[in-house]
Each structure stands twice: as C-alpha cells, then as structure tokens.
Design an enzyme around this catalytic site. Structure first.
Site: not given
Length: 360
Positions: A164, A272
C-alpha cells in the site's frame, strides 16, 4: 418447505492496525447470512455481507435496515432455489444498490444447493488440495513497520508482494521498494503497489515515473475513481501498468461495464466479488476483460473466512496464473476457524478440517 433466511451482525477485530490511504482500520463489521429449510434440518447455507467502510456502494447508515427488508421479502415468497432460478431470485429480491447483500445471499444459496458443506464451487482447490498462488499484502505503517512486514512475507514464502502506498511520506515508500529491489530482481520477487486513488492529477505522472525504477508489475488505482478521461490518458502513458479497482465499484449494467473498460483500456482490472455484487456480476467483468484482452485477478475485501472461502473457491474455477489477493484470512483475532490454510505463499483448502460456523 420454503427456504428461510436470517442474518446476524459480527464485528471482527484486527490483530494489528490496517492502514491504507483512506485511513486506519481496527475492526470490521459483517452480517452473516444463514439459509435453512425446516424439512431438511441440519442443511444450512452460509454467506457474508460485508460492506467496506468508505468504499462499498452500500456503505450506508441504514444498511442493516435495508438488509432486513430484503430478508423479510425473501421469507414472504416461499422460495425454493435451483440452478436455473438462482439468478432470478437475486435479481428480484436483492436490489443492485446492495452489492454486498447480493454477494452474501448468493453465497448462502450456493452453499445450500451444494449440500450445506461450505463447498460453494467444487473444483481442484475445494476438493483436491490444489493451492492458489497469492500476493503478500504490506499494509501502510511506519517505515520500520513496513520493512518488518516485508521480511515477514518473504519468510513465509511469498514471491509476489503488494504494498500500500500514498499515506506515509512518498520518499520513504520509495526507500522500501528500493530496499527490496536491492536484494531481489523482478524475476525473483514480483512487486505490486496499491495507491487507493491517493495520487493527484498534478503529481500522478511524476510519481509513476519514479515508481517505474523498481520494475513494478502494476499499480492499483493511482488516482481517484470517476476521472475516466484522465485515467484513460494515465493508462496510455504510464511506465507502470495500471490496474483498475475502485473504478469498477457501483457499475452493474453490462453495457456500462463494457463502455468503461473500452474507454479506459487498462492493462488490468481487480475484482472484489463482495463489492461488485457477487459472482454473476464478477463473471461479467471477466468476460468483458477477456474480450478486450485486459488482464485480471481477484481479491477479497477483508471478509471473514466465510466470505473469503467462497471467493477463493470461485477464483479457483478459472485458469488464471496471476497471483490473487486472498491472503486476508489471518488478519483477525476472532475469525471463524476454517479449512483455509496458507503455506508458502499459496492458499489451500483442507477438506478434512472442520468449520466453526456463525451462531444464530
């Protein structure tokens, strides 16, 4: 006897703070779904509705009230489910603006139809012990903390790391990437980064140019979703391959999905199922991506093992050799015990292990 549906909220506690450019999470709320039939006691299907705060289309204050309305309608209609009417039930009962509810109910119905054994899809992963290659996720934190996470994932046998970026100082993030590349070439360790839309239109080109020095596989969502013209230009000019993520959320019409991908032409998309409206919607994205020669992989969205298991079994049904994003089952203190197991950077399902099921 008609099917009956019920739900129960659960709160899962992170073992350590989970940092992204959108903030830090310490807990995660989900609503567990159970489908039963009085004439078949013991046969139960389970699913999970887990809107992701700040990201899900149905991250709304009255989500539970809306879920209750869906369940009440379901119970009023004396439903029976078969493969031929599953999609009809979902379309008629669960509004598209509740994608996580559709995912959870779809999972519970599939589980029920397959005998209530948590075998959502029967394939080599769920029944024959074949593993799924995964990336190891490096959460945002201090420089030292992120370096420690890198070392831990390498020790666990991951050959692909996803970091990230966009919350701490960009120079420190570059230093972490540099420290990995000093030790491992791109042939030895694959690097992905996820900006969660943190780069601005003014600095995205410069940051992508600097990131390119580290032979990255891809960067997820460098700019905020909804800037389609800018994203198309970024995808065309970026020295780092772009993967769309948040850009896909909230788009349920097939034609709109096709138009988005044809306009932006990203090298990759990230899927997702819990945020996109379940497996049927995810299949549409995959079909369109394949038509347009766009690569893709699937990730969980911090679901508990109930949701993660369904996503992993769905993923295993495709011939996709890219590392998937399914390593989130070990994040929580109080996750449900399950047959899911991570070994050497792969996710496995042990059919001999027992499930700990939600209590209703």
């Amino acid at each position: 006897m008609p099917l009956k549906i019920a739900f129960k909220p659960y709160t899962f506690l992170f073992k350590k703070e989970a940092g992204t450019s959108r903030g830090v999470m310490t807990e995660r709320k989900s609503w567990m779904i159970r489908i039963t039939d009085e004439e078949q006691p013991g046969l139960e299907g389970y699913g999970e509705c887990a809107p992701l705060p700040g990201l899900s289309f149905d991250d709304v204050p009255d989500f539970e009230t809306q879920l209750l309305s869906v369940c009440e309608l379901f119970n009023e209609l004396d439903l029976e489910v078969f493969p031929f009417n599953l999609s009809i039930i979902l379309e008629q009962i669960v509004p598209e603006h509740l994608p996580s509810a559709r995912f959870g109910i779809e999972t519970a119905l599939l589980d029920y139809m397959n005998g209530g054994k948590r075998i959502i899809y029967s394939n080599t992963f769920s029944t024959a012990g074949k593993g799924i290659l995964m990336n190891g996720l490096i959460w945002m934190g201090s420089y030292d903390d992120m370096l420690a996470q890198v070392e831990q994932k390498l020790a666990q046998g991951y050959s692909t790391l996803k970091m990230k970026v966009g919350a701490i100082d960009f120079e420190q993030e570059l230093r972490i990437l540099a420290s990995i590349r000093e030790r491992f070439s791109k042939e030895e360790i694959t690097l992905r980064v996820d900006a969660n839309g943190a780069f601005s239109p003014a600095d995205v080109d410069e940051k992508l140019a600097r990131l390119a020095a580290f032979d990255l596989h891809s960067i997820e969502q460098p700019i905020k979703a909804g800037q389609h013209d800018l994203m198309a230009n970024v995808c065309k000019s970026s020295p780092v391959p772009i993967a769309l993520d948040e850009e896909l959320i909230g788009i349920f019409d097939y034609r709109e999905k096709f138009a988005l991908l044809k306009k932006i032409q990203p090298p990759y998309i990230i899927l997702k199922p819990g945020l996109l409206g379940g497996f049927q919607h995810t299949k549409e994205w995959i079909e369109i991506a394949n038509r347009l020669n766009i690569g893709w992989w699937i990730t969980s969205a911090l679901e508990s093992n109930i949701g993660l298991n369904a996503i992993a079994q769905f993923t295993a049904g495709f011939s996709n050799e890219l590392p998937q994003g399914l390593g989130t089952g070990q994040l929580y203190h109080n996750n449900f015990e399950s047959p899911l197991d991570i070994r050497n950077g792969h996710l496995f399902y042990n059919p001999n292990a027992k499930w700990e099921l939600p209590r209703f």
